[in-house]
Design an enzyme around this catalytic site. Structure first.
Site, PDB file in Angstrom:
ATOM      1  N   GLY A  15      39.079  35.786  38.116  1.00 42.53           N
ATOM      2  CA  GLY A  15      40.354  35.078  37.959  1.00 42.53           C
ATOM      3  C   GLY A  15      41.476  35.716  38.754  1.00 42.53           C
ATOM      4  CD  GLU A 126      23.871  35.761  33.747  1.00 41.76           C
ATOM      5  OE1 GLU A 126      23.536  35.969  32.585  1.00 41.76           O
ATOM      6  OE2 GLU A 126      24.593  36.535  34.403  1.00 41.76           O
ATOM      7  CE1 TYR A 149      29.052  34.967  30.291  1.00 39.19           C
ATOM      8  CE2 TYR A 149      26.971  35.189  31.474  1.00 39.19           C
ATOM      9  CZ  TYR A 149      28.320  34.879  31.462  1.00 39.19           C
ATOM     10  OH  TYR A 149      28.941  34.493  32.630  1.00 39.19           O
ATOM     11  CE  LYS A 153      30.536  30.764  31.778  1.00 38.14           C
ATOM     12  NZ  LYS A 153      32.014  30.644  31.968  1.00 38.14           N
TER      13      LYS A 153
HETATM   14  P1  NAD Z   1      35.940  39.041  33.212  1.00 39.28           P
HETATM   15  O1  NAD Z   1      35.359  39.462  31.914  1.00 39.28           O
HETATM   16  O2  NAD Z   1      36.243  40.070  34.246  1.00 39.28           O
HETATM   17  O3  NAD Z   1      37.296  38.217  32.971  1.00 39.28           O
HETATM   18  C1  NAD Z   1      37.427  37.296  31.935  1.00 39.28           C
HETATM   19  C2  NAD Z   1      38.901  37.194  31.589  1.00 39.28           C
HETATM   20  O4  NAD Z   1      39.017  36.178  30.573  1.00 39.28           O
HETATM   21  C3  NAD Z   1      39.496  38.478  31.016  1.00 39.28           C
HETATM   22  O5  NAD Z   1      40.716  38.786  31.677  1.00 39.28           O
HETATM   23  C4  NAD Z   1      39.732  38.169  29.554  1.00 39.28           C
HETATM   24  O6  NAD Z   1      40.875  38.830  29.010  1.00 39.28           O
HETATM   25  C5  NAD Z   1      39.928  36.657  29.586  1.00 39.28           C
HETATM   26  N1  NAD Z   1      39.580  36.028  28.304  1.00 39.28           N
HETATM   27  C6  NAD Z   1      38.438  36.165  27.600  1.00 39.28           C
HETATM   28  N2  NAD Z   1      38.503  35.450  26.469  1.00 39.28           N
HETATM   29  C7  NAD Z   1      39.716  34.838  26.459  1.00 39.28           C
HETATM   30  C8  NAD Z   1      40.388  33.991  25.553  1.00 39.28           C
HETATM   31  N3  NAD Z   1      39.815  33.614  24.411  1.00 39.28           N
HETATM   32  N4  NAD Z   1      41.625  33.541  25.861  1.00 39.28           N
HETATM   33  C9  NAD Z   1      42.227  33.935  27.019  1.00 39.28           C
HETATM   34  N5  NAD Z   1      41.654  34.745  27.909  1.00 39.28           N
HETATM   35  C10 NAD Z   1      40.403  35.208  27.633  1.00 39.28           C
HETATM   36  O7  NAD Z   1      34.929  37.942  33.786  1.00 39.28           O
HETATM   37  P2  NAD Z   1      34.662  37.490  35.294  1.00 39.28           P
HETATM   38  O8  NAD Z   1      33.510  38.241  35.810  1.00 39.28           O
HETATM   39  O9  NAD Z   1      35.941  37.479  36.031  1.00 39.28           O
HETATM   40  O10 NAD Z   1      34.177  35.993  35.060  1.00 39.28           O
HETATM   41  C11 NAD Z   1      35.115  34.914  35.096  1.00 39.28           C
HETATM   42  C12 NAD Z   1      34.338  33.626  34.850  1.00 39.28           C
HETATM   43  O11 NAD Z   1      33.335  33.459  35.862  1.00 39.28           O
HETATM   44  C13 NAD Z   1      33.604  33.612  33.517  1.00 39.28           C
HETATM   45  O12 NAD Z   1      33.718  32.322  32.978  1.00 39.28           O
HETATM   46  C14 NAD Z   1      32.161  33.931  33.894  1.00 39.28           C
HETATM   47  O13 NAD Z   1      31.272  33.355  32.972  1.00 39.28           O
HETATM   48  C15 NAD Z   1      32.061  33.283  35.257  1.00 39.28           C
HETATM   49  N6  NAD Z   1      31.077  33.842  36.185  1.00 39.28           N
HETATM   50  C16 NAD Z   1      31.076  35.178  36.463  1.00 39.28           C
HETATM   51  C17 NAD Z   1      30.155  35.689  37.394  1.00 39.28           C
HETATM   52  C18 NAD Z   1      30.159  37.149  37.768  1.00 39.28           C
HETATM   53  O14 NAD Z   1      29.270  37.585  38.502  1.00 39.28           O
HETATM   54  N7  NAD Z   1      31.123  37.951  37.324  1.00 39.28           N
HETATM   55  C19 NAD Z   1      29.237  34.827  38.017  1.00 39.28           C
HETATM   56  C20 NAD Z   1      29.276  33.459  37.705  1.00 39.28           C
HETATM   57  C21 NAD Z   1      30.208  32.994  36.802  1.00 39.28           C
END
Ligand code: NAD
Length: 324
Positions: A15, A126, A149, A153
């Site tokens: 994000g 995933e 997890y 999702k």
């Molecule tokens: P991350 O854990 O680094 O960031 C998630 C953010 O969401 C955090 O800042 C957290 O505070 C916030 N958050 C969580 N629950 C919340 C809530 N209830 N209300 C408000 N904010 C909330 O995760 P990331 O790696 O940046 O992943 C971001 C998105 O991308 C996720 O949806 C994840 O499933 C998806 N994703 C990640 C990857 C990867 O490799 N990291 C790959 C594919 C998809």
């Protein structure tokens, strides 16, 4: 007039990269929402808090009135906020159901109530479950998540598509492979391996370590998200990936090669329960309908990410648990 986007999860890994990319590459205004959970880091976006086209809101996606108010004041939603660490979901699934499923439903309902706003959901490869040595996931494949997890999702991913069919919400779902980049929480695989190597501690690899992941630089991912948000046909699901498959052992070995001063060694620990063997995305749909293509090579990205962690201990130290 420039569009206003509600971006959730803006203080997390992907994000924060997406927020920065939008502010640097478009005229869009961004309202960003994050509850600042343990996974977030406001230092990451400190320089963006005063940006004239950015408003940061600390709050939870499960908060019905806050979310309605924010959705009312935007043109569309990019939804990334989620509990994101598989190991934590195995220890306790409840926060994952709350944020990933209930939170997504709250955003979807708000988007329908105020005139069917554009809704991009960042899902994950995933949700497909696991592969053997051959083949890759297509968007039409059934979802078969293995972990709490990925199940949460997948539930949200299915809900987004259901809200499109039932309420004509103009949605797009992206399912990306594993991301690497700067500003990722130290509990995740690549930062963890880097920090173990920097500290001359054993690099813990689950089981045999031949589990394969398909890696993409987060900067390539955010460009694909931006394209999908602006151009993908309504109701579409799009795989994203860079076709860079490496086993966990290979990644750990590359990291050790790139930190020659480390005398850390790889060690094998008990496998993660339900550990998926292999993920790989077929990205032909995205490549056919867009000009997007990944530009970062994994080994070059890895080098840059290692340098970043070596130079930014003030960022990761407060979140680094040496004993885990
Ligand atoms: P991350 O854990 O680094 O960031 C998630 C953010 O969401 C955090 O800042 C957290 O505070 C916030 N958050 C969580 N629950 C919340 C809530 N209830 N209300 C408000 N904010 C909330 O995760 P990331 O790696 O940046 O992943 C971001 C998105 O991308 C996720 O949806 C994840 O499933 C998806 N994703 C990640 C990857 C990867 O490799 N990291 C790959 C594919 C998809």
């Amino acid at each position: 007039m420039a569009q206003t986007i509600l971006l959730t999860g803006s203080a997390g890994f992907i994000g924060s990269h997406l927020l920065r990319w939008i502010l640097n590459h478009s005229q869009a205004r961004v309202i960003s929402l994050d509850c600042l959970s343990y996974a977030s880091n406001t230092d990451t976006i400190k320089d963006l808090l005063e940006h004239p086209r950015h408003q940061f809101v600390e709050g939870n996606i499960c908060d019905v009135s806050l979310v309605q108010q924010l959705v009312d004041s935007c043109d569309g939603i990019m939804h990334l906020a989620a509990e994101s660490h598989v190991d934590r979901s195995i220890k306790s699934a409840s926060p994952f159901v709350q944020s990933n499923v209930v939170g997504t439903q709250n955003l979807l309902d708000a988007a329908v109530r105020c005139g069917r706003k554009r809704f991009l959901y960042v899902s994950t490869d995933e949700v497909y479950g696991t592969l053997t040595e051959e083949g890759s996931f297509k968007e039409s494949d059934p979802l078969a998540p293995s972990s709490p997890y990925s199940a949460s999702k997948a539930a949200a991913d299915l809900m987004v598509n259901a809200w499109h069919h039932t309420y004509q919400l103009p949605t797009v779902v992206t399912r990306c492979t594993n991301n690497l980049g700067t500003h990722q929480h130290p509990e995740k695989f690549i930062p963890r391996m880097i920090l173990k190597a920097i500290h001359n501690q054993p690099l813990p690899i689950y089981g045999h370590g031949n589990h394969v992941r398909d890696w993409i630089d987060v900067r390539d991912h955010v460009r694909a998200i931006w394209w999908a948000y602006n151009h993908a046909p309504k109701g579409l699901t799009l795989n994203i990936g860079a076709n860079q498959e490496y086993s966990n052992l290979q990644i750990a070995r590359h990291i050790l090669e790139l930190i020659p001063e480390s005398n850390a060694q790889i060690t094998h620990i008990n496998d993660r329960p339900g550990h998926d063997f292999r993920y790989a995305n077929d990205t032909s749909r995205l490549r056919e309908i867009s000009n997007w293509k990944p530009v970062y090579d994994l080994k070059e990205s890895l080098k840059q990410v290692i340098q970043w962690y070596q130079n930014h201990s003030e960022w990761w130290k407060p979140r680094w648990n040496e004993t885990e």
